[in-house]
Enzyme design. Structure first.
Site, mmCIF file in Angstrom:
data_model
loop_
_atom_site.group_PDB
_atom_site.id
_atom_site.type_symbol
_atom_site.label_atom_id
_atom_site.label_comp_id
_atom_site.label_asym_id
_atom_site.label_seq_id
_atom_site.Cartn_x
_atom_site.Cartn_y
_atom_site.Cartn_z
ATOM 1 C CB SER A 15 -0.861 0.036 1.258
ATOM 2 O OG SER A 15 -1.545 -1.171 1.390
ATOM 3 C CG HIS A 52 -5.279 -5.997 -2.330
ATOM 4 N ND1 HIS A 52 -4.314 -6.432 -1.444
ATOM 5 C CD2 HIS A 52 -5.848 -4.929 -1.753
ATOM 6 C CE1 HIS A 52 -4.324 -5.659 -0.371
ATOM 7 N NE2 HIS A 52 -5.255 -4.740 -0.537
ATOM 8 C CG HIS A 91 -2.116 -10.242 2.543
ATOM 9 N ND1 HIS A 91 -2.613 -9.566 1.450
ATOM 10 C CD2 HIS A 91 -1.161 -9.443 3.084
ATOM 11 C CE1 HIS A 91 -1.985 -8.415 1.337
ATOM 12 N NE2 HIS A 91 -1.096 -8.305 2.308
ATOM 13 C CE1 TYR A 124 -6.336 -10.647 4.087
ATOM 14 C CE2 TYR A 124 -4.330 -10.050 5.250
ATOM 15 C CZ TYR A 124 -5.280 -9.775 4.288
ATOM 16 O OH TYR A 124 -5.176 -8.660 3.517
ATOM 17 C CD GLU A 125 -6.071 -12.619 -0.031
ATOM 18 O OE1 GLU A 125 -6.757 -12.719 -1.059
ATOM 19 O OE2 GLU A 125 -4.943 -12.077 -0.017
ATOM 20 C CB ALA A 136 0.694 -0.221 4.640
ATOM 21 C CG MET A 172 -1.964 -8.220 8.687
ATOM 22 S SD MET A 172 -3.691 -7.948 8.270
ATOM 23 C CE MET A 172 -4.205 -6.837 9.594
ATOM 24 C CB SER A 173 2.587 -8.922 3.915
ATOM 25 O OG SER A 173 3.161 -7.639 4.079
ATOM 26 C CG ASN A 209 -2.151 1.850 11.399
ATOM 27 O OD1 ASN A 209 -1.818 1.325 10.339
ATOM 28 N ND2 ASN A 209 -2.212 1.182 12.540
ATOM 29 C CG HIS A 232 -8.451 -1.788 4.410
ATOM 30 N ND1 HIS A 232 -7.143 -2.240 4.406
ATOM 31 C CD2 HIS A 232 -8.834 -1.745 3.116
ATOM 32 C CE1 HIS A 232 -6.762 -2.460 3.159
ATOM 33 N NE2 HIS A 232 -7.769 -2.162 2.356
HETATM 34 N N1 HPA Z 1 -1.608 -3.925 12.133
HETATM 35 C C1 HPA Z 1 -1.430 -4.925 11.240
HETATM 36 N N2 HPA Z 1 -1.292 -4.704 9.948
HETATM 37 C C2 HPA Z 1 -1.321 -3.435 9.509
HETATM 38 C C3 HPA Z 1 -1.493 -2.357 10.395
HETATM 39 C C4 HPA Z 1 -1.647 -2.620 11.778
HETATM 40 O O1 HPA Z 1 -1.803 -1.723 12.623
HETATM 41 N N3 HPA Z 1 -1.466 -1.226 9.621
HETATM 42 C C5 HPA Z 1 -1.277 -1.621 8.340
HETATM 43 N N4 HPA Z 1 -1.197 -2.955 8.264
#
Ligand code: HPA
Length: 279
Positions: free
Chosen positions: A31, A62, A84, A86-87, A114, A212-213, A236, A248
């Site tokens: 991202s 995506h 990912h 989680y998919e 990201a 998550m990657s 964030n 998201h």
């Molecule tokens: N946690 C997990 N994955 C993320 C986050 C987060 O705060 N921000 C962007 N991807």
């Protein structure tokens, strides 16, 4: 998993039926770098859906494809979109694209993502050079019969992120006045964001950014003998560090805001890798 190499060879054959482009660098567009293709000289694109057996993302927005092109004289294959864990794909499928890009010829893997920041002095929009990583709960992608054609059963992970590549990225950040932090990235499975208690636990374990990657990709790439570097865009503050709940859309917007700086740091670093003869 016994036929992982055969599956890779089938994917490679499908790619080679469309292009003979041999990339030097594989770049994962996280991202914030989604429009990176606009800054390179594109030679050819292959939608993942045209490669048999290739994992295709289920997340809206995506859209997935390989983009082949050049930055200066350096030949790149970019991944726009990726799956990912989680998919629901098996972890060996999640890392198949990394292995495939190695078989296409890429020697360097440039990871971007990201991530949530665990330090209040890296506010959303900051960039963080990944110095090391920790994996929590995602299975090791090398589990199963070892793919001998790619690498050894017990690969060393004491310097996953190449010191030489990191040094160049630091120098380019300085040269172009792009603020760049450094730290440890942790991969959790997602798709839920972390709880504040989990973030406190991760912080006490030395984690600076969470996502998550990336870690499973880095492990598969290191196994296959690639040189690796990575940059996180802090999109964030991690859960519990700010009053607002995570969503998201805001993560995406913060990453988009950092895009110009992120794009120029990645481009300058790639050009410098080429000049230094590292690819
Ligand atoms: N946690 C997990 N994955 C993320 C986050 C987060 O705060 N921000 C962007 N991807």
């Amino acid at each position: 998993m016994g036929n992982a190499y055969d599956k890779l060879q089938d994917c490679l054959k499908a790619v080679r039926a469309k292009t003979d482009f041999v990339p030097q660098i594989a770049l994962i567009l996280g991202s914030g770098l989604g429009n990176y293709a606009d800054t390179i000289r594109v030679e050819c694109e292959i939608p993942y859906s045209e490669i048999p057996g290739f994992p295709v993302s289920t997340v809206p927005g995506h859209s997935g494809r390989f983009i082949f092109g050049t930055v200066g004289d350096v030949k790149l294959v970019c991944m726009k979109g990726r799956v990912h864990y989680y998919e629901g794909y098996p972890i060996q499928d999640v890392v198949l694209p990394i292995r495939l890009m190695k078989l296409m010829g890429a020697q360097i893997l440039f990871l971007t993502n990201a991530a949530g920041g665990l330090n209040t002095d890296t506010p959303p929009g900051s960039l963080m050079l990944i110095r090391d990583h920790i994996s929590f709960f995602a299975p090791n992608p090398l589990i199963g019969p070892n793919v001998e054609e790619l690498g050894t059963r017990f690969p060393d992970m004491s310097e996953v992120y190449s010191g030489a590549l990191c040094e160049i990225i630091r120098a380019q950040a300085k040269l172009h006045d792009i603020p760049l932090g450094e730290g440890v990235y942790a991969q959790l499975t997602g798709p839920s964001y972390e709880s504040p208690a989990e973030i406190r636990a991760l912080k006490s374990l030395g984690v600076d950014a969470v996502g998550m990657s990336t870690v499973v990709d880095a492990i598969a790439a290191r196994h296959a003998g690639m040189k690796i570097c990575g940059i996180s865009c802090i999109s964030n503050l991690a859960a519990g560090l700010s009053a607002a709940p995570l969503n998201h859309k805001e993560v995406q917007e913060a990453a988009d805001q950092a895009a110009p700086r992120f794009t120029s740091l990645v481009t300058e670093s790639i050009l410098a890798f080429g000049k230094a003869g590292l690819c």
